[in-house]
Every structure is written in structure tokens, then in C-alpha cells.
Design an enzyme around this catalytic site. Structure first.
Site, mmCIF file in Angstrom:
data_model
loop_
_atom_site.group_PDB
_atom_site.id
_atom_site.type_symbol
_atom_site.label_atom_id
_atom_site.label_comp_id
_atom_site.label_asym_id
_atom_site.label_seq_id
_atom_site.Cartn_x
_atom_site.Cartn_y
_atom_site.Cartn_z
ATOM 1 C CG ASP A 176 -2.064 1.140 1.091
ATOM 2 O OD1 ASP A 176 -2.619 0.917 0.493
ATOM 3 O OD2 ASP A 176 -1.548 1.820 2.111
ATOM 4 C CG ASP B 15 -9.574 16.899 -0.319
ATOM 5 O OD1 ASP B 15 -9.819 17.858 0.387
ATOM 6 O OD2 ASP B 15 -10.151 17.790 -1.550
ATOM 7 C CG HIS C 82 -1.597 11.213 4.077
ATOM 8 N ND1 HIS C 82 -1.068 11.939 5.257
ATOM 9 C CD2 HIS C 82 -1.562 11.831 2.599
ATOM 10 C CE1 HIS C 82 -0.906 13.180 3.552
ATOM 11 N NE2 HIS C 82 -1.314 12.916 2.745
ATOM 12 C CG HIS D 8 -6.314 5.934 4.328
ATOM 13 N ND1 HIS D 8 -6.739 5.541 3.529
ATOM 14 C CD2 HIS D 8 -7.727 5.980 5.251
ATOM 15 C CE1 HIS D 8 -8.036 5.639 3.338
ATOM 16 N NE2 HIS D 8 -8.540 6.035 3.695
ATOM 17 C CG ASP E 137 -4.488 1.743 5.165
ATOM 18 O OD1 ASP E 137 -5.088 1.410 6.333
ATOM 19 O OD2 ASP E 137 -4.612 2.804 4.423
#
Length: 236
Positions: free
Chosen positions: A7, A52, A57, A152, A157
Site C-alpha cells: 500500500d 484533502d 493520511h 490511513h 493498511d
């Protein structure tokens, strides 16, 4: 088969527009089991993350200032990925960013390093059509604990996706059964290929067929004659 669940986190959504990778997380599976041989990198992208993306994250621009560039870790990363099957959720996104990073330093695309890329999102869509198939949704559906995922993060992940992938593919790898280590001897037992056995075909006898027809009649009556198989039988 050696598999790497991978990821990334990025500064934004478009590698072609100049967004870059800021984090890479990799989890190794050997024989569908976590090996513990994981890789994790934070990277200095040379640019700020979009607002954004920061909300997703939470990795600040200041935190990344002293981290290595992608070019500094690329050999270690490619050596680690060499020959493996990559498992990525929404693979075109991550592969696109990795290929752009490789292109920027004059290296060939990722496909020349790995054996194949498996998109777990596409797998989930085939198994659960019409349903939400985000990583969070799959964790909930497959009872994978994601309570620690407030933001995230590439390594977290990848770890969650490894558990999700194992659950998604449980029992579907082929008729192969790996016997666990014997508790008495401590020795690994051989893999048994069940496909070598010819299984007998047992047909229902007259009494069993009669009982089956009775059950179908009960279901047909309860549905007021709307059962699908009656329509198929009539057409035949």
C-alpha cells in the site's frame, strides 16, 4: 508463491500531475501466512501534500522533510519485491504512482520486477457485487479488526489487507492441503495434492429422490407456485 501485500500514501490523487509517494508499506506472505518480513518507508516527496490528502493520511509536510527520496530506497524496495506477486487494493492507483516514481529516475516499470499484480478490489467486487468494497467495509464484512485505523497508513493498511486477502481467498486456492507441523515431532508434514484422488459419484436412490420431491413440493406450495425450478422444468 511469495506474495507481497503493498500500500502507498501520496501527496494527492494524480501521479501524472506531479503528485508523489510519501509512504510505502509492504507485508510478506509465505504459503498464505505472515512471515514478519515487512518493509516500511517514509519518503520526502519534494512537494507539499494537498489539503484533502492530509486529511486522509495525516502525515505532515514537516515530518517528511528529513526522510529519504524515492531514489535512495528504490534498490532496497525492488530487491524486496523481486519475483513476488503483489496484492494491492485498487492496484492501478498504487502501481501508477510506483511506475511514475521509477520513470522519473530512469528505471523500467514495476511489471519487469514482479511476477504479477493482483487487485483485491476487483476480487471483492466479483465476490460482493453491488456492495461497498473499501478496505474498511471488507474488514467489517470479514471480521478483521481495524479498530486501530483512525487514519490511513501504508503499513497498517497493508497489514489489514493481508488479513482481508487471506479471508477473501480462503479455500479457493485449489485442491491443495498443507498439513501443519506435527506437534510430537516438530517436523513439517508434506503437502497433499487432493486433485490426484478420483472421488466416487454417489447417486440418490429411489427413496431419497422421493423425499427430495416431497421437500420441493412443500417449498413450491409455500411460494404459491413461484419457484424457479418448476418454471425451468416446464420449459424443458
Amino acid at each position: 508463491m511469495r506474495q507481497i501485500v503493498l500500500d502507498t500514501e501520496t501527496t494527492g490523487l494524480s501521479a501524472e500531475s506531479g503528485d508523489r509517494i510519501i509512504e510505502i508499506g509492504c507485508v510478506e506472505l509465505l504459503g498464505r501466512k505472515l512471515s514478519g518480513n515487512d518493509k516500511h518507508f517514509y519518503l520526502n516527496p519534494g512537494r507539499d501534500s494537498h489539503e484533502d490528502a492530509l486529511k486522509v493520511h495525516g502525515i505532515s509536510n514537516d515530518f517528511l522533510k528529513d526522510k529519504p527520496k524515492f531514489s535512495a530506497i528504490v534498490k532496497e524496495l525492488l530487491d524486496y519485491l523481486q519475483g513476488a506477486e503483489l496484492i494491492i487494493h485498487n492496484a492501478p492507483f498504487d502501481v501508477g504512482f510506483l511506475n511514475k516514481e521509477l520513470e522519473l529516475i530512469g528505471l523500467p516499470p514495476l511489471k519487469q520486477c514482479v511476477s504479477k499484480v493482483t487487485d483485491s478490489l476487483m476480487m471483492a467486487k466479483e465476490l460482493y457485487p453491488g456492495k461497498r468494497n473499501s478496505l474498511n467495509a471488507l474488514c467489517e464484512r470479514l471480521e478483521v479488526d481495524n479498530s486501530g485505523r483512525t487514519m490511513h497508513g501504508a503499513l497498517l493498511d497493508a497489514q489489514l489487507l493481508a488479513d482481508v486477502y487471506i479471508n477473501l481467498t480462503r479455500g479457493q486456492n485449489s485442491l491443495m492441503m498443507e498439513l501443519s507441523t506435527g506437534p510430537e515431532t516438530g517436523q513439517s508434514l508434506p503437502v497433499v495434492d487432493l486433485s490426484q484422488f478420483e472421488l466416487p459419484l454417489l447417486l440418490a436412490n429411489q427413496e431419497e429422490n422421493a423425499e427430495h420431491e416431497k421437500l420441493l413440493a412443500i417449498i413450491d406450495k409455500a411460494s404459491k407456485g413461484k419457484t424457479v425450478w418448476r418454471g425451468v422444468s416446464a420449459a424443458a
